[in-house]
Design a protein around this motif. Structure first.
Motif, PDB file in Angstrom:
ATOM      1  N   PRO A 110       0.784  -1.236   0.000  1.00  0.00           N
ATOM      2  CA  PRO A 110       0.000   0.000   0.000  1.00  0.00           C
ATOM      3  C   PRO A 110       0.812   1.281   0.000  1.00  0.00           C
ATOM      4  O   PRO A 110       0.319   2.306  -0.427  1.00  0.00           O
ATOM      5  CB  PRO A 110      -0.848  -0.114   1.273  1.00  0.00           C
ATOM      6  CG  PRO A 110      -0.162  -1.122   2.108  1.00  0.00           C
ATOM      7  CD  PRO A 110       0.561  -2.040   1.180  1.00  0.00           C
ATOM      8  N   GLY A 111       2.065   1.260   0.418  1.00  0.00           N
ATOM      9  CA  GLY A 111       2.838   2.490   0.435  1.00  0.00           C
ATOM     10  C   GLY A 111       3.137   3.033  -0.952  1.00  0.00           C
ATOM     11  O   GLY A 111       3.321   4.227  -1.133  1.00  0.00           O
ATOM     12  N   GLY A 126      10.767   9.546   2.920  1.00  0.00           N
ATOM     13  CA  GLY A 126      10.097   9.953   4.140  1.00  0.00           C
ATOM     14  C   GLY A 126       8.970  10.943   3.915  1.00  0.00           C
ATOM     15  O   GLY A 126       8.014  10.992   4.680  1.00  0.00           O
ATOM     16  N   ASP A 127       9.054  11.735   2.845  1.00  0.00           N
ATOM     17  CA  ASP A 127       7.991  12.713   2.570  1.00  0.00           C
ATOM     18  C   ASP A 127       6.885  12.130   1.685  1.00  0.00           C
ATOM     19  O   ASP A 127       5.989  12.841   1.251  1.00  0.00           O
ATOM     20  CB  ASP A 127       8.565  13.986   1.951  1.00  0.00           C
ATOM     21  CG  ASP A 127       9.141  13.777   0.554  1.00  0.00           C
ATOM     22  OD1 ASP A 127       9.120  12.648   0.032  1.00  0.00           O
ATOM     23  OD2 ASP A 127       9.636  14.767  -0.021  1.00  0.00           O
ATOM     24  N   GLY A 128       6.945  10.813   1.396  1.00  0.00           N
ATOM     25  CA  GLY A 128       5.891  10.160   0.625  1.00  0.00           C
ATOM     26  C   GLY A 128       6.072  10.203  -0.872  1.00  0.00           C
ATOM     27  O   GLY A 128       5.198   9.763  -1.610  1.00  0.00           O
ATOM     28  N   THR A 185      12.401  12.103  -9.084  1.00  0.00           N
ATOM     29  CA  THR A 185      11.466  12.045  -7.958  1.00  0.00           C
ATOM     30  C   THR A 185      10.057  12.160  -8.516  1.00  0.00           C
ATOM     31  O   THR A 185       9.768  13.063  -9.290  1.00  0.00           O
ATOM     32  CB  THR A 185      11.740  13.183  -6.964  1.00  0.00           C
ATOM     33  OG1 THR A 185      13.086  13.038  -6.474  1.00  0.00           O
ATOM     34  CG2 THR A 185      10.774  13.136  -5.798  1.00  0.00           C
ATOM     35  N   TRP A 186       9.206  11.209  -8.131  1.00  0.00           N
ATOM     36  CA  TRP A 186       7.808  11.216  -8.528  1.00  0.00           C
ATOM     37  C   TRP A 186       6.966  11.596  -7.317  1.00  0.00           C
ATOM     38  O   TRP A 186       7.294  11.237  -6.190  1.00  0.00           O
ATOM     39  CB  TRP A 186       7.366   9.851  -9.025  1.00  0.00           C
ATOM     40  CG  TRP A 186       8.000   9.408 -10.322  1.00  0.00           C
ATOM     41  CD1 TRP A 186       8.932  10.064 -11.058  1.00  0.00           C
ATOM     42  CD2 TRP A 186       7.742   8.198 -11.011  1.00  0.00           C
ATOM     43  NE1 TRP A 186       9.271   9.337 -12.178  1.00  0.00           N
ATOM     44  CE2 TRP A 186       8.545   8.174 -12.168  1.00  0.00           C
ATOM     45  CE3 TRP A 186       6.916   7.114 -10.776  1.00  0.00           C
ATOM     46  CZ2 TRP A 186       8.538   7.128 -13.077  1.00  0.00           C
ATOM     47  CZ3 TRP A 186       6.903   6.061 -11.671  1.00  0.00           C
ATOM     48  CH2 TRP A 186       7.700   6.072 -12.822  1.00  0.00           C
ATOM     49  N   THR A 187       5.862  12.291  -7.553  1.00  0.00           N
ATOM     50  CA  THR A 187       4.985  12.697  -6.465  1.00  0.00           C
ATOM     51  C   THR A 187       3.625  12.006  -6.595  1.00  0.00           C
ATOM     52  O   THR A 187       3.134  11.797  -7.701  1.00  0.00           O
ATOM     53  CB  THR A 187       4.778  14.224  -6.441  1.00  0.00           C
ATOM     54  OG1 THR A 187       4.313  14.646  -7.720  1.00  0.00           O
ATOM     55  CG2 THR A 187       6.074  14.952  -6.126  1.00  0.00           C
TER      56      THR A 187
END
Length: 147
Positions: free
Chosen positions: A27-28, A118-120, A137-139
């Motif tokens: 799920p993360g 750590g910031d998701g 980096t993907w958001t």
């Protein structure tokens, strides 16, 4: 009797947790992700014991957009939407690798790994051969319902 009931409950919970990992439910990382430079959206889903990424939307997405730069001429007419571009296995909590990522912009596949930060966000690293690597980096855009 109470000890036996508690033991059964504990073992059931443990087995359900192992089953969730065995079926690839992570799920993360499961969800919809915006790529670096706003080039598109990638849908990451569980696929067996791995995770798979498919193009949900490409920048300038059009219904006729195809995998035109694929080195295999037989695959150049396939649509970009829904295209499998990534498959990685879970290495550790928050870390996936030992798989590939495909870049339809140039038709090349790379060895890849991703880490949930750590910031998701996701830190994706693709390598032709070490040290020839690139990191993005993907958001997160949204979560997907578990299947």
């Amino acid at each position: 009797m109470r000890l036996k009931t508690n033991l059964i409950i504990a073992l059931t919970a443990l087995l359900l947790g192992v089953q969730a990992q065995a079926t690839g439910v992570w799920p993360g990382v499961i969800g919809l992700w915006r790529t670096a430079g706003d080039e598109g959206l990638i849908r990451i889903e569980a696929c067996g014991e791995a995770i798979c990424g498919r193009i949900a939307e490409a920048a300038g997405d059009a219904p006729a957009q195809t995998d035109a730069r694929n080195p295999d001429p037989a695959l150049r007419a396939r649509p970009i939407a829904g295209l499998l571009i990534m498959k990685l296995k879970r290495l550790a909590p928050g870390r996936w690798g030992e798989g590939f990522i495909y870049n339809p912009d140039n038709g090349r596949s790379y060895r890849a790994s991703i880490d949930l930060t750590g910031d998701g966000s996701l830190r994706l690293r693709g390598c032709l051969v070490a040290p020839l690597c690139r990191t993005q980096t993907w958001t997160r855009v949204g979560r997907l319902a578990e299947r």
